[in-house]
Every structure is written in structure tokens, then in C-alpha cells.
Design a protein around this motif. Structure first.
Motif, PDB file in Angstrom:
ATOM      1  N   GLU A   1      47.481  37.339  22.123  1.00 47.90           N
ATOM      2  CA  GLU A   1      48.357  36.535  21.267  1.00 47.90           C
ATOM      3  C   GLU A   1      49.577  36.073  22.059  1.00 47.90           C
ATOM      4  OE1 GLU A   1      49.052  36.957  16.737  1.00 47.90           O
ATOM      5  OE2 GLU A   1      50.578  38.180  17.718  1.00 47.90           O
ATOM      6  N   VAL A   2      49.708  34.777  22.212  1.00 46.67           N
ATOM      7  CA  VAL A   2      50.815  34.172  22.947  1.00 46.67           C
ATOM      8  C   VAL A   2      51.478  33.131  22.063  1.00 46.67           C
ATOM      9  CG1 VAL A   2      51.503  32.865  25.004  1.00 46.67           C
ATOM     10  CG2 VAL A   2      49.645  34.541  25.164  1.00 46.67           C
ATOM     11  N   ARG A   3      52.729  33.380  21.697  1.00 51.13           N
ATOM     12  CA  ARG A   3      53.492  32.467  20.833  1.00 51.13           C
ATOM     13  C   ARG A   3      52.713  32.082  19.576  1.00 51.13           C
ATOM     14  NH1 ARG A   3      54.722  30.756  25.991  1.00 51.13           N
ATOM     15  NH2 ARG A   3      53.158  29.076  25.940  1.00 51.13           N
ATOM     16  N   GLY A   4      52.112  33.083  18.943  1.00 49.17           N
ATOM     17  CA  GLY A   4      51.422  32.870  17.676  1.00 49.17           C
ATOM     18  C   GLY A   4      49.997  32.366  17.790  1.00 49.17           C
ATOM     19  N   LYS A   5      49.546  32.075  19.015  1.00 50.25           N
ATOM     20  CA  LYS A   5      48.171  31.617  19.215  1.00 50.25           C
ATOM     21  C   LYS A   5      47.379  32.670  19.982  1.00 50.25           C
ATOM     22  CE  LYS A   5      49.291  26.669  19.329  1.00 50.25           C
ATOM     23  NZ  LYS A   5      49.185  25.425  20.133  1.00 50.25           N
ATOM     24  N   ARG A   6      46.072  32.748  19.701  1.00 48.05           N
ATOM     25  CA  ARG A   6      45.216  33.693  20.413  1.00 48.05           C
ATOM     26  C   ARG A   6      44.461  32.956  21.527  1.00 48.05           C
ATOM     27  NH1 ARG A   6      42.784  37.862  15.821  1.00 48.05           N
ATOM     28  NH2 ARG A   6      44.805  38.254  14.796  1.00 48.05           N
ATOM     29  N   LEU A   7      44.745  33.387  22.756  1.00 47.33           N
ATOM     30  CA  LEU A   7      44.132  32.756  23.922  1.00 47.33           C
ATOM     31  C   LEU A   7      43.028  33.660  24.462  1.00 47.33           C
ATOM     32  CD1 LEU A   7      47.358  31.539  25.794  1.00 47.33           C
ATOM     33  CD2 LEU A   7      46.017  30.344  24.039  1.00 47.33           C
ATOM     34  N   PRO A   8      41.871  33.101  24.824  1.00 49.02           N
ATOM     35  CA  PRO A   8      40.780  33.932  25.336  1.00 49.02           C
ATOM     36  C   PRO A   8      41.088  34.503  26.717  1.00 49.02           C
ATOM     37  CG  PRO A   8      40.188  31.608  25.442  1.00 49.02           C
ATOM     38  CD  PRO A   8      41.495  31.679  24.720  1.00 49.02           C
ATOM     39  N   VAL A   9      40.784  35.790  26.889  1.00 46.82           N
ATOM     40  CA  VAL A   9      40.905  36.463  28.183  1.00 46.82           C
ATOM     41  C   VAL A   9      39.612  37.236  28.420  1.00 46.82           C
ATOM     42  CG1 VAL A   9      43.424  36.651  28.055  1.00 46.82           C
ATOM     43  CG2 VAL A   9      42.020  38.518  27.204  1.00 46.82           C
ATOM     44  N   VAL A  10      39.233  37.378  29.673  1.00 45.25           N
ATOM     45  CA  VAL A  10      38.009  38.089  30.026  1.00 45.25           C
ATOM     46  C   VAL A  10      38.360  39.287  30.884  1.00 45.25           C
ATOM     47  CG1 VAL A  10      35.779  37.927  31.201  1.00 45.25           C
ATOM     48  CG2 VAL A  10      36.641  35.974  29.899  1.00 45.25           C
ATOM     49  N   ILE A  11      37.797  40.447  30.562  1.00 46.09           N
ATOM     50  CA  ILE A  11      38.026  41.641  31.370  1.00 46.09           C
ATOM     51  C   ILE A  11      37.407  41.440  32.745  1.00 46.09           C
ATOM     52  CG2 ILE A  11      37.513  44.109  31.596  1.00 46.09           C
ATOM     53  CD1 ILE A  11      37.790  44.361  28.589  1.00 46.09           C
ATOM     54  N   SER A  12      38.234  41.681  33.765  1.00 50.34           N
ATOM     55  CA  SER A  12      37.849  41.381  35.141  1.00 50.34           C
ATOM     56  C   SER A  12      37.987  42.617  36.010  1.00 50.34           C
ATOM     57  CB  SER A  12      38.745  40.261  35.685  1.00 50.34           C
ATOM     58  OG  SER A  12      38.539  40.047  37.056  1.00 50.34           O
ATOM     59  N   PRO A  13      37.114  42.791  36.998  1.00 55.81           N
ATOM     60  CA  PRO A  13      37.260  43.927  37.914  1.00 55.81           C
ATOM     61  C   PRO A  13      38.576  43.851  38.685  1.00 55.81           C
ATOM     62  CG  PRO A  13      35.088  42.906  38.154  1.00 55.81           C
ATOM     63  CD  PRO A  13      35.914  41.987  37.300  1.00 55.81           C
ATOM     64  N   LEU A  14      39.136  45.013  38.989  1.00 57.58           N
ATOM     65  CA  LEU A  14      40.334  45.095  39.825  1.00 57.58           C
ATOM     66  C   LEU A  14      39.943  45.583  41.221  1.00 57.58           C
ATOM     67  CD1 LEU A  14      42.774  46.767  37.260  1.00 57.58           C
ATOM     68  CD2 LEU A  14      42.844  44.403  38.073  1.00 57.58           C
ATOM     69  N   PRO A  15      40.652  45.146  42.278  1.00 60.65           N
ATOM     70  CA  PRO A  15      41.775  44.206  42.281  1.00 60.65           C
ATOM     71  C   PRO A  15      41.313  42.753  42.184  1.00 60.65           C
ATOM     72  CG  PRO A  15      41.293  44.870  44.515  1.00 60.65           C
ATOM     73  CD  PRO A  15      40.368  45.668  43.641  1.00 60.65           C
ATOM     74  N   PHE A  16      42.285  41.856  41.936  1.00 56.40           N
ATOM     75  CA  PHE A  16      41.979  40.437  41.869  1.00 56.40           C
ATOM     76  C   PHE A  16      41.822  39.840  43.263  1.00 56.40           C
ATOM     77  CE2 PHE A  16      44.377  41.320  37.929  1.00 56.40           C
ATOM     78  CZ  PHE A  16      43.447  40.891  36.994  1.00 56.40           C
ATOM     79  N   VAL A  17      42.466  40.449  44.260  1.00 61.68           N
ATOM     80  CA  VAL A  17      42.316  40.015  45.657  1.00 61.68           C
ATOM     81  C   VAL A  17      41.836  41.223  46.463  1.00 61.68           C
ATOM     82  CG1 VAL A  17      44.108  38.250  45.498  1.00 61.68           C
ATOM     83  CG2 VAL A  17      44.728  40.545  46.253  1.00 61.68           C
ATOM     84  N   THR A  18      41.107  40.978  47.526  1.00 60.73           N
ATOM     85  CA  THR A  18      40.589  42.069  48.360  1.00 60.73           C
ATOM     86  C   THR A  18      41.733  42.733  49.118  1.00 60.73           C
ATOM     87  OG1 THR A  18      38.509  40.871  48.646  1.00 60.73           O
ATOM     88  CG2 THR A  18      38.972  42.649  50.203  1.00 60.73           C
ATOM     89  N   GLN A  19      41.806  44.043  49.040  1.00 62.87           N
ATOM     90  CA  GLN A  19      42.828  44.789  49.774  1.00 62.87           C
ATOM     91  C   GLN A  19      42.434  44.854  51.245  1.00 62.87           C
ATOM     92  OE1 GLN A  19      42.608  48.326  47.400  1.00 62.87           O
ATOM     93  NE2 GLN A  19      44.055  47.583  45.880  1.00 62.87           N
ATOM     94  N   THR A  20      43.441  44.780  52.129  1.00 65.59           N
ATOM     95  CA  THR A  20      43.170  44.661  53.564  1.00 65.59           C
ATOM     96  C   THR A  20      43.797  45.805  54.374  1.00 65.59           C
ATOM     97  OG1 THR A  20      45.115  43.234  53.850  1.00 65.59           O
ATOM     98  CG2 THR A  20      43.002  42.150  53.423  1.00 65.59           C
ATOM     99  N   TYR A  21      43.845  47.003  53.792  1.00 62.89           N
ATOM    100  CA  TYR A  21      44.417  48.143  54.490  1.00 62.89           C
ATOM    101  C   TYR A  21      43.623  48.453  55.766  1.00 62.89           C
ATOM    102  CZ  TYR A  21      46.140  48.742  49.700  1.00 62.89           C
ATOM    103  OH  TYR A  21      46.679  48.542  48.464  1.00 62.89           O
ATOM    104  N   LYS A  22      44.300  48.909  56.804  1.00 59.66           N
ATOM    105  CA  LYS A  22      43.612  49.288  58.052  1.00 59.66           C
ATOM    106  C   LYS A  22      43.088  50.712  57.926  1.00 59.66           C
ATOM    107  CE  LYS A  22      44.038  49.872  63.003  1.00 59.66           C
ATOM    108  NZ  LYS A  22      44.917  49.938  64.184  1.00 59.66           N
ATOM    109  N   ARG A  23      41.785  50.869  57.838  1.00 63.34           N
ATOM    110  CA  ARG A  23      41.180  52.189  57.654  1.00 63.34           C
ATOM    111  C   ARG A  23      40.905  52.844  59.009  1.00 63.34           C
ATOM    112  NH1 ARG A  23      42.033  53.505  52.292  1.00 63.34           N
ATOM    113  NH2 ARG A  23      41.501  51.729  50.972  1.00 63.34           N
TER     114      ARG A  23
END
Length: 365
Positions: A343-365
Motif C-alpha cells: 500500500e503506497v499513498r492509498g493504492k496497492r501496488l504489486p510486488v513480487v517476492i525475490s531472492p536475496l541479494p539483488f546484486v551478486t556479492q563480490t567478497y574475496k574468498r
């Protein structure tokens, strides 16, 4: 230095902090993803736990009574993500813990700093000396060019991998360096004497790949990386399992482990590890271009019904080129691909559950 660099300063956790610089949040965010962003995070709390008997294992065992994390397994020169929990299984704060050989070094959140220090002194004061290092600053250098920028000052830094901690000599400045950060990028957190911080920052900014980055981009970077913000995604009302942070609870502290339990809220947290939690932190991608902010209610249907969850963090992801968010939803509706409505400013906007993270993490393993 921040004001001279064109920073717009705002109040944050009792400090005057740079939210952005002249280039703006979008460019600062993308600079960090492409080169090396420099963050002043000196508002964070730096605390040392010195065992009174001189044995670091004493401090490790003591800290395990406050966190559901295996501190005893932490080797000298390594650090680990941890959580302070309360008797209800809620999260009091999240923190980093480093084994410095003869003592433990903790970095805690600014907003929780005073409470965390009091918590440590109350529960660990008999076995450990709690030293608050208000005399030290903390800088974070993040991004794919961070290693190049820092190794120009100390070539030995190149040998470090993710979550290593070591002493360093950065062009004559003594520092404690960890290969870690909160952007999802490879990078470093650098603890130095407060008096040395401006000089070190200047040296890092002299590199063409280095640039100041403010709180605004720090937030969008950590959101893209699927990392929690205390006070939003995790609170006293959120357990580690609800927050999808069970990966931080190692086997020895779980049911059946040799050091299972023994931390605040253990009965609740261990039961949730075995049986599941009633709700989960998930990633959310709005289907349109409008950002969905924290606090927005989540519904199962486009019309009617009561809220089933809420957004805990939300905004625009410059690297994703679209709005992104995280929220708490019932476990039975937490599968990736599930459509909900915010609900955003009285309107319902569609959202989809997405895997996390949104960007690939680049830690040095």
C-alpha cells in the motif's frame, strides 16, 4: 573535510553525518560498484573485550553467553558477524567480532552503542574489561578497486581474504584493517587513531579511483546486497530466524551441538531453527517504477483483506535500475515468485517476492 567536499550534513544517531556529496546519491552508489567508495563510519562503536585472566578464550566464552554465535571457533586474525539477543529471542543489535589474539574487538551500531556497552559491562564485567575506543575513527573503503587503492599504501593487504583482520602500516599510519564491509562489494574497514583519520582519508582520496560516499548511497548499496539495517529489518521484535539470519548461528550453538543454547532467548530461537518461524524476511521487487518505502503494509490481495506483513526497507536500486525492498511476511507466503501488494499513498501496488541479494556479492574468498 566533509563540508569542504560539498557534503550535505544531516543528524543521524546523535551525529552530524554526510548524507550525500555534490555528485549525488546515484553517482556515489555507482562509483562504489565500479571503483572505490570511501565512507566515514566513525559513528559506529568500537569496543575491546580484554579478559581479566589474560586468556582470550575467557572473553570468547563470556561473549557466547550473549550471542547465538560460535565465538570459540574464531581464530586469531579472523572476524565474524554476530547478534545480541534478548530473553524473547529478539535482536538487540548486530555487530562484528574479531579475534585479535589476546582480546576481542567489537564494532557495534551507533544507535545501539550506549545500550550495547552497558549490556557488555553488566554481563561480562566480572571476567572482562570493556574498553570503549572513542579515540579511534572508522573508515570503510568499498568497491572493486578498493584493494588496489589500499595496497598502494600497504602491499601486504593483498593477501587478506574476506573476514581477515590484521594490523597494517598505511603509508606510516598504524591501522587495524578488516576485509569486510556492508555494501556487498569487496572492501575494507579501517580503524585508526582519530587524529590520523583526516590524513589517511586524504591519501585514499588522492587515488583517482577513490571518492567520498554518503549515507544515502550506503543505504541503497546495502539494500541491493540484501543486508539488514538495525531498527528497520531487525529489531527487538524480530528473531534471527524470522530475519533469515540463521546462517549466522553455527552448528555448535544449535540443538545437538556441544555448546547448544546458553544465550538469551535460546529456547525460542532453537525451537524456530528446528520447527520454523511464523514469518520471514524476504526480498521484494515492485512491478512498476515507483519505490515502496519502509512501513508500507503488505496484502495478499489487490483489494480487501487485512495486512499480512510490512515493508522494512525500500528504495531505488541504481545497479538494479529499479525499485527494491525487503519485508516481513508469513512463512507460508514467503516463496520466491509470490505476488503481494504494497500500500503506497492509498493504492496497492504489486510486488513480487525475490531472492536475496539483488546484486551478486563480490567478497574475496
Amino acid at each position: 573535510m566533509h563540508v569542504a567536499a560539498g557534503a550535505r550534513m544531516v543528524p543521524f544517531a546523535g551525529y552530524d553525518m554526510p548524507v550525500q556529496y555534490a555528485t549525488g546519491v546515484m553517482r556515489e552508489h555507482l562509483h562504489t560498484r565500479q571503483k572505490a567508495g570511501l565512507f566515514d563510519v566513525s559513528h559506529m562503536g568500537q569496543v575491546e573485550l580484554h579478559p581479566k585472566d589474560g586468556t582470550v578464550e575467557t572473553a570468547m566464552r563470556a561473549l557466547e553467553t550473549l550471542v547465538p554465535v560460535s565465538i570459540l571457533a574464531l581464530k586469531s586474525g579472523r572476524q565474524r558477524y554476530a547478534l545480541f539477543t534478548d530473553e524473547n529471542g529478539g535482536i538487540l543489535d548486530d555487530l562484528m567480532v574479531a579475534n585479535r589474539g589476546d582480546h576481542l574487538f567489537l564494532v557495534v551500531n551507533a544507535a545501539c552503542k550506549a545500550d550495547d556497552i552497558a549490556h557488555l559491562e553488566k554481563h561480562l564485567g566480572e571476567s572482562c574489561e570493556v574498553r570503549v575506543r572513542d579515540d579511534r575513527a572508522l573508515l570503510a573503503l568499498q568497491g572493486p578497486k578498493a584493494a588496489d587503492v589500499l595496497t598502494a599504501l600497504d602491499p601486504a593487504i593483498a593477501d587478506m581474504v574476506f573476514m581477515d583482520v590484521r594490523d597494517a602500516n598505511l603509508a606510516g599510519i598504524s591501522a587495524i584493517v578488516s576485509r569486510s564491509g556492508y555494501t556487498g562489494e569487496d572492501g575494507f574497514e579501517i580503524s585508526v587513531a582519530a587524529s590520523d583519520a583526516p590524513g589517511l582519508a586524504q591519501r585514499l582520496l588522492e587515488n583517482e579511483d577513490g571518492a567520498w560516499i554518503g549515507l544515502g548511497a550506503r543505504d541503497s548499496l546495502r539494500l541491493e546486497a540484501g543486508l539488514c539495517l538495525y531498527g528497520n529489518d531487525i529489531t527487538k521484535a524480530t528473531t534471527p530466524v524470522e530475519a533469515s539470519l540463521e546462517w549466522a548461528i553455527q552448528k555448535p550453538r544449535r540443538t545437538g551441538g556441544e555448546r547448544a543454547g546458553g544465550f538469551p532467548g535460546a529456547d525460542i530461537i532453537l525451537k524456530q531453527l528446528d520447527d520454523g518461524a511464523p514469518r520471514r524476511r524476504v526480498g521484494l521487487k515492485p512491478e512498476g517504477r515507483a519505490p515502496v518505502r519502509d512501513g508500507a503494509s503488505l496484502f495478499a490481495e489487490a483489494e480487501g483483506g487485512e495486512p499480512i506483513g510490512r515493508v522494512t526497507s525500500g528504495g531505488f536500486g541504481p545497479s538494479v535500475d529499479g525499485p527494491i525492498a525487503m519485508g516481513l511476511v508469513p512463512t507460508e507466503t514467503s516463496d520466491a515468485g509470490t505476488k503481494l501488494y504494497a500500500e503506497v499513498r492509498g493504492k496497492r501496488l504489486p510486488v513480487v517476492i525475490s531472492p536475496l541479494p539483488f546484486v551478486t556479492q563480490t567478497y574475496k574468498r
